[in-house]
Enzyme design. Structure first.
Site, PDB file in Angstrom:
ATOM      1  CG  ASP A 200      -1.916   1.113   1.267  1.00  0.00           C
ATOM      2  OD1 ASP A 200      -1.747   2.091   0.514  1.00  0.00           O
ATOM      3  OD2 ASP A 200      -2.889   1.017   2.046  1.00  0.00           O
ATOM      4  CG  HIS A 201       3.156   4.046  -3.170  1.00  0.00           C
ATOM      5  ND1 HIS A 201       4.195   4.254  -2.307  1.00  0.00           N
ATOM      6  CD2 HIS A 201       3.639   4.342  -4.405  1.00  0.00           C
ATOM      7  CE1 HIS A 201       5.269   4.652  -2.982  1.00  0.00           C
ATOM      8  NE2 HIS A 201       4.955   4.721  -4.245  1.00  0.00           N
ATOM      9  NE  ARG A 202      -4.129   3.932   1.513  1.00  0.00           N
ATOM     10  CZ  ARG A 202      -5.283   3.464   1.994  1.00  0.00           C
ATOM     11  NH1 ARG A 202      -6.312   4.295   2.116  1.00  0.00           N
ATOM     12  NH2 ARG A 202      -5.419   2.204   2.355  1.00  0.00           N
TER      13      ARG A 202
ATOM     14  CB  VAL B 277       4.940   0.508   2.072  1.00  0.00           C
ATOM     15  CG1 VAL B 277       6.346  -0.018   1.809  1.00  0.00           C
ATOM     16  CG2 VAL B 277       4.303  -0.197   3.263  1.00  0.00           C
TER      17      VAL B 277
END
Length: 476
Positions: free
Chosen positions: A446-448, A450
């Site tokens: 999850d780019h939010r 990581v």
């Protein structure tokens, strides 16, 4: 003379339990009892399938089965009575209070409002007893909803609407509910599976009952120039078949829950997937050595075990990856524990049970937990609790001969590691091209939560451990 209160005390309604996992319905897979059978407190009476697992339901009191309210294969809402138990057989009226009330209610409704004496609902006078839940007891009782009667005395058209409403309010303790379309449980299930609102279907059955043919007609209206008699059209068997070239399968249970979870995850969490190809020859040798180790006797040792341990060590070295996103409070929640999910394909669909506190387990303990998780999943006995609270997941697509994939996050988790097939491939080892055991790993995150650096470090650590498994000791 037997009173309504006595009957209410005699007959108990066992309702579809609330499992406490946010589920709203369950399908009755199998009945273990039939009307007339004697049951005891704690005896399993049926097996149901929720969106997460198949669960056996015990009855919470002694008695004799009076009625099974639904057939096998019917999906029932949580809080709906599924079986009626006679807890005092041989005493009083043979009719349960609900049936007795329906038999006497028409005559009472036609009487003037002034002649009707207020009475508390029979439900309130009956002993409350324990309400069934999958873990413990104590769910509050829901109001009982009944289908409109097929026949019986009708309220005269000349009765004033206000007087009728007052009478029904006084009798039932609440205003009358809107009329519900008449249909048998299998027909209701069919309409639900096909996405049809029964209130919009024109009934053709006796007494205004909606039939299977009516539901199918609402999906695909009969062509006017080639009419088909509804009386002679056979009811299709499940799965519903459109024609010889297509088969329609209702989406329900685990598959329905999986679909909803994947849609929610894919369109909520911004996914990023990174890949690495790694030489796992030394790891495969270690697997063979551990199989003969006395500390691992009786345990299943395979590459998945060491890959799981490698991921746990990588998370320990990069703890910020083990987190979740709290949208309501706009917070990032760092988890100081790892509940390691293992994606498992079962006959009922994909499930992701997890090993609680996997970070605290030794290698033998982790092997035992993995073995129990897999065997329970194959038997279809995984509990809803075992599939909740996961933090990070592993999916082994390599067992299907697939090199890799781009896995979708399990909702509420920050990362998922996909393991590809381990194959013998030419590889440069110590300056020479040699056949080596090679696999490809894929990490979605999850780019939010990581960023690219953190995700890359986690994946690189897992790969480094699998290339040199002695790092399980030096890094742990």
């Amino acid at each position: 003379m037997t009173t309504m209160t006595e009957n209410a005390a005699r007959y108990r309604e066992f309702k579809m339990p609330d499992v406490g996992e946010g589920l709203t319905e369950a399908e009755i897979l199998k009945w273990y009892v039939q009307p007339g059978d004697t049951v005891t407190d704690g005896q399993v009476v049926c097996e149901v399938e929720t969106a997460k697992a198949a669960v056996e339901l015990p009855i919470p009191y002694d008695g004799v089965v009076h009625k099974l309210n639904f057939d096998e294969g019917v999906t029932v809402d949580v809080g709906t009575s599924i079986i009626t138990i006679d807890v005092a057989p041989g005493s009083g009226n043979d009719a349960p209070p609900a049936e007795a009330a329906e038999a006497t209610a028409p005559a009472a409704v036609t009487a003037p409002a002034e002649s009707v004496a207020p009475a508390a609902p029979a439900e309130d006078e009956a002993p409350k007893g324990r309400q069934p839940v999958l873990v413990g007891y104590g769910v509050s009782e829901a109001s009982t909803k009944r289908r409109p009667r097929k026949g019986g005395a009708q309220v005269p058209e000349q009765a004033p609407a206000e007087a009728l409403r007052a009478v029904q309010t006084e009798l039932n303790g609440q205003p009358p509910a809107p009329a519900r379309p008449l249909a048998k449980p299998p027909v209701r299930k069919l309409a639900k599976d096909l996405g049809i609102d029964l209130a919009t279907v024109v009934p053709t059955g006796p007494d205004g009952i909606v039939t299977r043919e009516d539901v199918h007609a609402a999906v695909a209206p009969v062509v006017e120039d080639a009419p088909v008699s509804r009386e002679t059209t056979p009811a299709p068997a499940a799965p519903v078949q459109g024609d010889a070239r297509e088969t329609r399968i209702p989406v329900k249970g685990v598959r329905k829950a999986t679909a909803q979870a994947m849609i929610g995850s894919a369109f909520t969490a911004p996914h990023v997937t990174e890949f690495v190809t790694v030489d796992v020859t030394r790891t495969m040798k270690l697997v063979e050595e551990l199989k003969s180790d006395k500390e691992m006797a009786g345990l299943r040792v395979n590459p998945l075990l060491l890959i799981a341990k490698a991921l746990l060590v990588a998370i320990k070295r990069n703890p910020d990856v083990n987190a979740s996103w709290d949208e309501a409070n706009q917070e990032i929640v760092l988890k100081h524990y790892v509940n390691l999910g293992i994606a498992a394909a079962t006959p009922r669909g994909l499930i992701v049970p997890n090993i609680k506190d996997a970070h605290d387990k030794t290698l033998p303990q982790l092997a035992q937990s993995l073995g129990e998780l897999v065997s329970t999943a194959r038997e279809g006995k995984t509990s809803p609790a075992a599939m909740s609270g996961g933090t990070v997941t592993i999916t082994n697509v390599g067992v299907f001969g697939v090199d890799t994939g781009t896995p979708i996050l399990n909702p509420g988790e920050s990362a998922i590691l996909a393991i590809g097939a381990i194959k013998l491939q030419p590889w440069v080892h110590k300056g020479k091209v040699k056949p080596r055991q090679v696999t490809t790993l894929a990490l979605s995150f999850d780019h939010r939560l990581v960023d690219g650096e953190l995700g890359s470090k986690v994946l690189a650590d897992v790969a480094a451990i699998l290339e040199q498994p002695k790092r399980l000791i030096t890094w742990a």
